[in-house]
Design an enzyme around this catalytic site. Sequence first.
Site, short mmCIF file in Angstrom:
data_model
loop_
_atom_site.label_atom_id
_atom_site.label_comp_id
_atom_site.label_asym_id
_atom_site.label_seq_id
_atom_site.Cartn_x
_atom_site.Cartn_y
_atom_site.Cartn_z
CG ASP A 44 -0.36 0.01 2.51
OD1 ASP A 44 0.89 -0.03 2.59
OD2 ASP A 44 -1.10 0.05 3.52
CB SER A 45 4.56 1.72 -0.19
OG SER A 45 4.75 0.57 -1.00
CE LYS A 112 3.27 -5.77 3.84
NZ LYS A 112 2.70 -4.58 4.54
CD GLU A 114 0.27 -1.45 8.02
OE1 GLU A 114 -0.18 -0.69 8.90
OE2 GLU A 114 0.85 -1.04 6.99
CD GLU A 181 7.65 -0.19 7.60
OE1 GLU A 181 6.67 -0.91 7.27
OE2 GLU A 181 7.84 0.94 7.11
#
Length: 265
Positions: A44-45, A112, A114, A181
Site C-alpha cells: 500500500d506504499s 499482508k 498490519e 518494520e
Amino acid sequence: MRKTLLDLQALHASGEKIAMLTCYDSSFARVLENAGVDVLLVGDSLGMVVQGHDSPLPVSIENVAYHTACVVRGSHSVFILADMPFGSSQITPQETFRNAAELMRAGAQMVKIEGGQEMVPTVEFLVSRGIPVCAHVGLTPQSVHQVGGFKVQGRESAAAERIIASSRALQEAGASLLLMEAIPLALADRVCDAVSIPTIGIGASPRCSGQVLVIYDMLGLGAYISPRFVRPFIRETGSIEEAVKLYVAEVKAGRFPGPEHCYSS
Ligand code: KIV
C-alpha cells in the site's frame, strides 16, 4: 512455474535469504523477476510512491487488486504478496476475508495484514479458510496518525514486549511470514528468536530470513526524507537491472542490511 509458499519455507529452512521488493506494475515485475527477486510485494506504499499521497491511508482494496493484476501479468515465476490496505482488514474477520479474496482473485498468493494481537482472530479466520497471511508488526504505516509519524517502534520496554508477544501470537494464529518494520536491531533479533516462521525485515535486522525495500526508494526516487534503512542501490550501479541484481546479491550474502541501516535501542 510460480514460486509457492513451500519454496519460501524451503529457502528459510536452507538458510538462504529471501529477497523481496515492492512492485506495482508489469514492466517492473518483469525486470525484478529476471533479476532474481523471490517475492514481489504489491504494497500500500503505492499510495505514496505511485499516487502521490503523504500516507498509505487513501489506498483502496480496488487499487491494490488492480496493481496486483498488473504485477501478475508481468511475471510468471515470482511469488506475489499483496497488502490489505487501511480499512480492509480492521472491521470483522468475515469482511477481511471478502476483501482478501478480491486480492487472491487478482492473483495474490498471500495477503499482508498490519497489526498485533488484535489481528489474531482475523489471521486465524483467513488461514483456516485457505488464505495465507504475512503479519506486519513494528512500524505499521496505516497507524501513522495513532503513533504520531513514521517513527521507530519498540524502543520502550513495554512496547518491545508487546511486539514480541504479538509476533508469537500471530505465528500461533497461522501466519506464514512475519514482516517487521523500523524496530531496534536488538528487538528484531529477539523477534527472530521468538518465532520459527520466516521473518522479513525493513529497518530491522540482518538476521531476518529475508529483506524488503520499496523499489522506488532503492532506485533513489523517494520523494520524502530517505529512512535510515534505505540503500540507494542505483547509485552504485547505474541501471535498474544492475541495481536490483546487486540488491538480491547483497541480501542473499547477508551484506544488506548493514549496521548503518539498522536502529539502535
Ligand atoms: O506497503 C509497503 O510497501 C510495505 C513495505 C514498506 C513493507 O508494507
